[in-house]
Design a protein around this motif. Structure first.
Motif, PDB file in Angstrom:
ATOM      1  N   ASN A  45       0.825  -1.221   0.000  1.00 42.44           N
ATOM      2  CA  ASN A  45       0.000   0.000   0.000  1.00 42.44           C
ATOM      3  C   ASN A  45       0.850   1.258   0.000  1.00 42.44           C
ATOM      4  OD1 ASN A  45      -3.075  -0.558   0.243  1.00 42.44           O
ATOM      5  ND2 ASN A  45      -2.069  -2.168   1.405  1.00 42.44           N
ATOM      6  N   LEU A  46       1.991   1.230   0.684  1.00 36.68           N
ATOM      7  CA  LEU A  46       2.879   2.400   0.644  1.00 36.68           C
ATOM      8  C   LEU A  46       3.350   2.664  -0.785  1.00 36.68           C
ATOM      9  CD1 LEU A  46       5.022   1.854   3.860  1.00 36.68           C
ATOM     10  CD2 LEU A  46       3.312   3.652   3.484  1.00 36.68           C
ATOM     11  N   GLY A  47       3.393   1.610  -1.592  1.00 35.85           N
ATOM     12  CA  GLY A  47       3.905   1.752  -2.959  1.00 35.85           C
ATOM     13  C   GLY A  47       2.916   2.333  -3.941  1.00 35.85           C
ATOM     14  N   VAL A  48       1.647   2.361  -3.598  1.00 34.75           N
ATOM     15  CA  VAL A  48       0.634   2.803  -4.572  1.00 34.75           C
ATOM     16  C   VAL A  48      -0.073   4.087  -4.148  1.00 34.75           C
ATOM     17  CG1 VAL A  48       0.186   0.476  -5.467  1.00 34.75           C
ATOM     18  CG2 VAL A  48      -1.171   1.342  -3.544  1.00 34.75           C
ATOM     19  N   VAL A  49       0.525   4.857  -3.299  1.00 36.95           N
ATOM     20  CA  VAL A  49      -0.126   6.086  -2.804  1.00 36.95           C
ATOM     21  C   VAL A  49      -0.358   7.080  -3.937  1.00 36.95           C
ATOM     22  CG1 VAL A  49       0.142   8.092  -1.305  1.00 36.95           C
ATOM     23  CG2 VAL A  49       0.693   5.804  -0.442  1.00 36.95           C
ATOM     24  N   GLU A  50       0.707   7.475  -4.645  1.00 35.87           N
ATOM     25  CA  GLU A  50       0.541   8.457  -5.744  1.00 35.87           C
ATOM     26  C   GLU A  50      -0.339   7.904  -6.857  1.00 35.87           C
ATOM     27  OE1 GLU A  50       4.163   9.516  -3.495  1.00 35.87           O
ATOM     28  OE2 GLU A  50       3.442   7.644  -4.412  1.00 35.87           O
ATOM     29  N   LEU A  51      -0.165   6.613  -7.149  1.00 38.43           N
ATOM     30  CA  LEU A  51      -0.947   5.998  -8.226  1.00 38.43           C
ATOM     31  C   LEU A  51      -2.437   6.081  -7.902  1.00 38.43           C
ATOM     32  CD1 LEU A  51      -1.355   4.337 -10.790  1.00 38.43           C
ATOM     33  CD2 LEU A  51      -0.798   2.272  -9.464  1.00 38.43           C
ATOM     34  N   THR A  52      -2.800   5.758  -6.664  1.00 43.96           N
ATOM     35  CA  THR A  52      -4.209   5.762  -6.277  1.00 43.96           C
ATOM     36  C   THR A  52      -4.751   7.184  -6.254  1.00 43.96           C
ATOM     37  OG1 THR A  52      -3.714   3.830  -4.897  1.00 43.96           O
ATOM     38  CG2 THR A  52      -5.858   4.864  -4.588  1.00 43.96           C
ATOM     39  N   ILE A  53      -3.926   8.130  -5.801  1.00 49.85           N
ATOM     40  CA  ILE A  53      -4.344   9.546  -5.826  1.00 49.85           C
ATOM     41  C   ILE A  53      -4.617   9.966  -7.265  1.00 49.85           C
ATOM     42  CG2 ILE A  53      -3.503  11.917  -5.541  1.00 49.85           C
ATOM     43  CD1 ILE A  53      -2.066  11.006  -2.983  1.00 49.85           C
ATOM     44  N   ALA A  54      -3.699   9.623  -8.160  1.00 50.39           N
ATOM     45  CA  ALA A  54      -3.841  10.034  -9.568  1.00 50.39           C
ATOM     46  C   ALA A  54      -5.100   9.438 -10.189  1.00 50.39           C
ATOM     47  CB  ALA A  54      -2.607   9.604 -10.350  1.00 50.39           C
ATOM     48  N   LEU A  55      -5.361   8.176  -9.902  1.00 47.40           N
ATOM     49  CA  LEU A  55      -6.538   7.528 -10.498  1.00 47.40           C
ATOM     50  C   LEU A  55      -7.816   8.211 -10.024  1.00 47.40           C
ATOM     51  CD1 LEU A  55      -5.554   3.743 -10.206  1.00 47.40           C
ATOM     52  CD2 LEU A  55      -5.649   5.135 -12.298  1.00 47.40           C
ATOM     53  N   HIS A  56      -7.921   8.445  -8.710  1.00 48.02           N
ATOM     54  CA  HIS A  56      -9.141   9.083  -8.197  1.00 48.02           C
ATOM     55  C   HIS A  56      -9.221  10.556  -8.568  1.00 48.02           C
ATOM     56  CE1 HIS A  56     -11.340   5.998  -6.056  1.00 48.02           C
ATOM     57  NE2 HIS A  56     -10.233   5.551  -5.498  1.00 48.02           N
ATOM     58  N   TYR A  57      -8.060  11.193  -8.817  1.00 45.29           N
ATOM     59  CA  TYR A  57      -8.056  12.610  -9.210  1.00 45.29           C
ATOM     60  C   TYR A  57      -8.571  12.772 -10.640  1.00 45.29           C
ATOM     61  CZ  TYR A  57      -6.250  17.308 -10.152  1.00 45.29           C
ATOM     62  OH  TYR A  57      -6.141  18.633 -10.506  1.00 45.29           O
ATOM     63  N   LEU A  58      -8.109  11.839 -11.504  1.00 44.60           N
ATOM     64  CA  LEU A  58      -8.418  11.972 -12.938  1.00 44.60           C
ATOM     65  C   LEU A  58      -9.747  11.354 -13.328  1.00 44.60           C
ATOM     66  CD1 LEU A  58      -5.278  11.223 -15.115  1.00 44.60           C
ATOM     67  CD2 LEU A  58      -6.646  13.306 -15.036  1.00 44.60           C
ATOM     68  N   PHE A  59     -10.031  10.187 -12.791  1.00 53.21           N
ATOM     69  CA  PHE A  59     -11.226   9.466 -13.237  1.00 53.21           C
ATOM     70  C   PHE A  59     -12.362   9.634 -12.236  1.00 53.21           C
ATOM     71  CE2 PHE A  59      -9.058   7.974 -16.779  1.00 53.21           C
ATOM     72  CZ  PHE A  59      -7.854   7.394 -16.440  1.00 53.21           C
ATOM     73  N   ASN A  60     -13.484   9.038 -12.529  1.00 60.02           N
ATOM     74  CA  ASN A  60     -14.676   9.226 -11.685  1.00 60.02           C
ATOM     75  C   ASN A  60     -15.229   7.906 -11.195  1.00 60.02           C
ATOM     76  OD1 ASN A  60     -14.866  12.162 -12.087  1.00 60.02           O
ATOM     77  ND2 ASN A  60     -15.195  11.548 -14.226  1.00 60.02           N
ATOM     78  N   SER A  61     -14.569   7.383 -10.149  1.00 55.77           N
ATOM     79  CA  SER A  61     -15.103   6.176  -9.496  1.00 55.77           C
ATOM     80  C   SER A  61     -16.429   6.546  -8.813  1.00 55.77           C
ATOM     81  CB  SER A  61     -14.085   5.692  -8.457  1.00 55.77           C
ATOM     82  OG  SER A  61     -14.653   4.727  -7.608  1.00 55.77           O
ATOM     83  N   PRO A  62     -17.427   5.707  -8.756  1.00 55.17           N
ATOM     84  CA  PRO A  62     -17.490   4.334  -9.245  1.00 55.17           C
ATOM     85  C   PRO A  62     -17.998   4.211 -10.686  1.00 55.17           C
ATOM     86  CG  PRO A  62     -19.446   4.764  -7.966  1.00 55.17           C
ATOM     87  CD  PRO A  62     -18.651   6.046  -7.964  1.00 55.17           C
ATOM     88  N   TYR A  63     -18.306   5.370 -11.347  1.00 56.23           N
ATOM     89  CA  TYR A  63     -18.727   5.270 -12.753  1.00 56.23           C
ATOM     90  C   TYR A  63     -17.590   4.638 -13.556  1.00 56.23           C
ATOM     91  CZ  TYR A  63     -19.908   6.609 -17.515  1.00 56.23           C
ATOM     92  OH  TYR A  63     -20.147   6.575 -18.868  1.00 56.23           O
ATOM     93  N   ASP A  64     -16.376   5.213 -13.376  1.00 65.16           N
ATOM     94  CA  ASP A  64     -15.188   4.567 -13.936  1.00 65.16           C
ATOM     95  C   ASP A  64     -14.786   3.463 -12.965  1.00 65.16           C
ATOM     96  OD1 ASP A  64     -13.942   7.812 -14.950  1.00 65.16           O
ATOM     97  OD2 ASP A  64     -15.153   6.346 -16.075  1.00 65.16           O
ATOM     98  N   LYS A  65     -14.444   2.324 -13.504  1.00 66.10           N
ATOM     99  CA  LYS A  65     -14.269   1.157 -12.639  1.00 66.10           C
ATOM    100  C   LYS A  65     -12.787   0.866 -12.378  1.00 66.10           C
ATOM    101  CE  LYS A  65     -18.664  -0.744 -14.182  1.00 66.10           C
ATOM    102  NZ  LYS A  65     -19.405  -0.223 -12.987  1.00 66.10           N
ATOM    103  N   PHE A  66     -12.442   0.830 -11.084  1.00 65.57           N
ATOM    104  CA  PHE A  66     -11.065   0.494 -10.695  1.00 65.57           C
ATOM    105  C   PHE A  66     -11.043  -0.949 -10.232  1.00 65.57           C
ATOM    106  CE2 PHE A  66     -10.367   4.634 -11.526  1.00 65.57           C
ATOM    107  CZ  PHE A  66     -10.346   5.576 -10.513  1.00 65.57           C
ATOM    108  N   ILE A  67     -10.124  -1.716 -10.793  1.00 64.64           N
ATOM    109  CA  ILE A  67     -10.011  -3.124 -10.410  1.00 64.64           C
ATOM    110  C   ILE A  67      -8.611  -3.354  -9.881  1.00 64.64           C
ATOM    111  CG2 ILE A  67     -10.109  -5.496 -11.280  1.00 64.64           C
ATOM    112  CD1 ILE A  67     -11.848  -4.242 -13.635  1.00 64.64           C
ATOM    113  N   PHE A  68      -8.497  -3.718  -8.607  1.00 69.22           N
ATOM    114  CA  PHE A  68      -7.187  -3.917  -7.974  1.00 69.22           C
ATOM    115  C   PHE A  68      -6.864  -5.401  -7.939  1.00 69.22           C
ATOM    116  CE2 PHE A  68      -6.329   0.332  -6.527  1.00 69.22           C
ATOM    117  CZ  PHE A  68      -7.582   0.922  -6.401  1.00 69.22           C
ATOM    118  N   ASP A  69      -5.798  -5.800  -8.597  1.00 66.38           N
ATOM    119  CA  ASP A  69      -5.440  -7.221  -8.620  1.00 66.38           C
ATOM    120  C   ASP A  69      -4.986  -7.662  -7.218  1.00 66.38           C
ATOM    121  OD1 ASP A  69      -4.772  -9.219 -11.186  1.00 66.38           O
ATOM    122  OD2 ASP A  69      -3.955  -9.794  -9.238  1.00 66.38           O
ATOM    123  N   VAL A  70      -5.460  -8.788  -6.778  1.00 59.18           N
ATOM    124  CA  VAL A  70      -5.323  -9.288  -5.419  1.00 59.18           C
ATOM    125  C   VAL A  70      -6.155  -8.430  -4.461  1.00 59.18           C
ATOM    126  CG1 VAL A  70      -3.794  -9.923  -3.501  1.00 59.18           C
ATOM    127  CG2 VAL A  70      -2.995 -10.176  -5.857  1.00 59.18           C
ATOM    128  N   GLY A  71      -5.958  -7.134  -4.507  1.00 59.50           N
ATOM    129  CA  GLY A  71      -6.762  -6.218  -3.694  1.00 59.50           C
ATOM    130  C   GLY A  71      -6.116  -5.901  -2.350  1.00 59.50           C
TER     131      GLY A  71
END
Ligand SMILES: Cc1ncc(C[n+]2csc(CCOP(=O)(O)OP(=O)(O)O)c2C)c(N)n1
Ligand SMILES: CC(=O)[C@@H](O)[C@H](O)COP(=O)(O)O
Ligand SMILES: [Mg+2]
Length: 628
Positions: A45-71
């Motif tokens: 989780n420490l490794g995906v902080v910026e990535l997760t911020i960028a995804l939620h900043y740019l896209f529109n969850s839950p309309y846009d669907k985020f799928i986390f492998d393993v989770g």
């Protein structure tokens, strides 16, 4: 604190880049603090902080669907989708799940726990979207470890063919749980680190831009060469050849670059693979230094990075590890095979002593199983070290390549029974049911850690086909382990406590509970016979027939699914022997998925307790016998 302002993803969109970077810092502090108390998958989780911020900043969850492998790396996603206040309950009973969970939030659109499913899910959601005429984005986040899972490659094959619009974010931190392995890993490493790619790629792209100005036949020739030139230097050519547009590699901690490249990805027609390079454990030095140890962290002291490990008897895994080393010293045929879990399966010390005899195949249980079949076919003694839940991935290979061919493969099945905090996706609940029905399979479970040693010896000496020993994710009982290794006759049970009021056939850790119940019952004049049903298959038929003759109530007790489990096999046996009228009760895991919590809480929830056994015995024993 910016973090306090974030209750939903839209709150991110109001922030400037500088504020987003501040938010990343605060997010890491939050994770380190919370998980120091709860434990959990910190380094991922420490490794995906910026990535997760960028995804939620740019896209529109839950309309846009985020799928986390393993989770397991979805904590940051959970923080930004309204669950920050629940992190004190992370992986606790009835608390926040450690993986994506649809019942927790509309932003959790796809659940996992097992690896390598995200690309198949993304493809399914993209096809469904187009069939429904929708236009949402589908974004899968998959790690370099998960990419070694066969399913991921099956999905890539389909994705590249169908050319649906979807984004695959490859989170490449060079780590699975342990350091990642395999040719794909080496390929990614080449892309990540080969500055040649980047330099030559820029020169070629510069040249390609100049072609029109050159004119004449030379331009035509270069034009023809353009594609091959591009493919020679474009990193990620493997993915391009599979039909995806490859973007990257980029720094997965650089927010402006992430945002820019994701915007670029969004404009591409068809499937895109964005290769982001991250550091597993980023922002907490102990986790950066050893992201393997901090993959599944126990509670820890933040300042020192000292994990608070439970004291007491060794875990069954440790006993397996030591016995395997002892046996391998005597038998050079022994080879250990793990699908990406050398640490969790207790093979690190084995690998230190026998580097050539420990094979980590990556997250590839199917491949691991058939590899073991072939090793056995050639006279090697393979020990397939695998968690019960992950063995589910290789069921056909176990049937088709190992059992049908009756090959001498040893299955060391760890995490058998309840696993605690990982919950429903990881419970080792089904291996009894799915293994006992396969011809040629021998399946056993020890009553304590010492018997595990002797079961390992039994398995190594056994040459009649496949043999499996299952053991739980708990500490042993503290029994002495000084007895010299000996084999146990296949298919023999043992009476641990005599009794003539009722009988319990207990498997593995249920025996401790049965002994407690027997003690309690004896105070009330009920003598419960406790039998160690240590062979789930083959069962001890002589003892079963004797029990029928004794005509005492029989209770079976297993930490496994009731449907098709050990208890079922006892019922089947008596039915097939036309032995009717026996009073039999079977106790186990009922027909539903048991969620996260502690092992004790999970056992209590399903009634695998000594108290339950006492009451079931009383219900079966005629009252007059209770005062005998
Ligand atoms: C089928 C299966 N096998 C093994 C595991 C155990 N496991 C959980 S996470 C993980 C490593 C994942 O590595 P990666 O995808 O690179 O994610 P990272 O933690 O590096 O972000 C493994 C092997 C699993 N969840 N599923
Ligand atoms: C996410 C995953 O599947 C693994 O990290 C798993 O949680 C490891 O389980 P143990 O903690 O029992 O080794
Ligand atoms: Mg990784």
């Amino acid at each position: 604190m910016l973090l306090e302002q974030i209750t939903q993803p839209k709150d991110l969109k109001q922030l400037s880049i500088e504020q987003l970077e501040q938010l990343a810092t605060e997010t890491r502090q939050f994770l380190v603090e919370k998980l120091s108390v709860t434990g959990g998958h910190l380094s991922s989780n420490l490794g995906v902080v910026e990535l997760t911020i960028a995804l939620h900043y740019l896209f529109n969850s839950p309309y846009d669907k985020f799928i986390f492998d393993v989770g397991h790396q979805s904590y940051v996603h959970k923080m930004f989708t309204g669950r920050m206040d629940k992190f004190d309950t992370l992986r606790k009973y009835k608390g926040l799940c450690g993986f994506v969970k649809r019942s927790e939030s509309e932003h959790d659109v796809w659940e996992a726990g097992h690896s390598s499913t995200s690309l198949s899910a993304a493809m399914g959601m993209a096809i469904a979207r187009d069939l429904k005429g929708d236009h949402n984005r589908v974004v899968a986040v998959i790690g370099d470890g998960a990419l070694t899972g066969g399913m991921a490659l099956e999905a890539l094959n389909h994705i590249g063919h169908e050319k649906k619009n979807l984004i695959v974010v490859l989170n490449d931190n060079e780590m699975s749980i342990a350091p990642n392995v395999g040719a794909l890993h080496n390929y990614l490493g080449k892309i990540r680190s080969d500055k040649h790619y980047v330099k030559v790629k820029e020169e070629v792209e510069y040249l390609i831009k100049k072609i029109p100005a050159i004119g004449g036949t030379l331009a035509k020739t270069i034009e023809k060469l353009k594609d091959s030139l591009k493919y020679m230097v474009v990193p990620g050519v493997l993915f391009e050849e599979l039909g995806l547009t490859y973007l990257g590699p980029i720094d997965g901690h650089n927010l402006p670059v992430l945002l820019e490249t994701l915007k670029q990805a969004e404009k591409v027609e068809g499937p895109v693979l964005l290769h982001v390079v991250t550091l597993k454990g980023k922002g907490y030095s102990p986790a950066e230094a050893d992201s393997h140890a901090w993959h599944g962290a126990s509670p820890y002291k933040i300042e020192s990075g000292q994990m608070l490990k439970a004291v007491g008897p060794p875990m069954y895994t440790e006993v397996f590890s030591k016995s395997l080393i002892d046996l391998a010293r005597e038998d050079s045929r022994i080879v250990a095979v793990t699908p990406a879990m050398p640490g969790g399966s207790g093979l690190l010390k084995f690998a230190d002593e026998f580097p050539d005899r420990m094979i980590d195949v990556g997250i590839a249980e199917q491949h691991a199983a058939t590899l073991c079949a072939a090793l056995a076919n050639e006279g090697i003694k393979p020990v397939f070290a695998v968690y019960s839940t992950f063995l589910q991935r290789a069921y056909d290979q176990v049937v088709h390549d190992i059992c049908r061919a009756n090959l001498n493969v040893i299955f060391a099945i760890d995490r058998a029974g309840f696993v605690g905090p990982d919950g429903e996706t990881h419970q080792g609940a089904y291996d009894i049911a799915f293994l006992r029905s396969i011809p040629n399979m021998v399946l056993m479970m020890p009553k304590d850690e010492d018997e595990l040693r002797h079961m390992m010896k039994t398995a190594v000496e056994y040459n009649e086909g496949p043999i499996a020993v299952r053991y739980p994710r708990i500490s042993g009982l503290g029994t002495s382990m000084d007895n010299p290794y000996h084999t146990i006759p296949i298919g023999t049970w043992e009476v641990l406590r005599p009794g003539d009021s009722a009988v319990v056939l207990a498997v593995g850790p249920m025996i401790s509970l049965a002994m407690e119940a027997a003690e309690q019952l004896s105070k009330e004049g009920v003598q419960l016979r406790v039998i160690n049903a240590r062979f789930i298959k083959p069962m001890d038929e002589a003892m079963l027939l004797q029990l029928a003759k004794d005509n005492l109530p029989i209770i079976t007790m297993e930490e496994g699914a009731l449907m098709g489990g050990f208890g079922s096999s006892v019922l089947e046996y008596y039915a097939n022997q036309n032995l009717y009228g026996l009073r039999i009760k079977i106790l186990g895991i009922p027909d539903y998925f048991v969620e996260h919590g502690s092992v004790q809480e999970q056992r209590k929830e399903v009634g695998l307790t000594s108290e339950r056994l006492v009451s079931e015995v009383k219900a079966l024993v005629p009252r007059r016998r209770q005062h005998a």
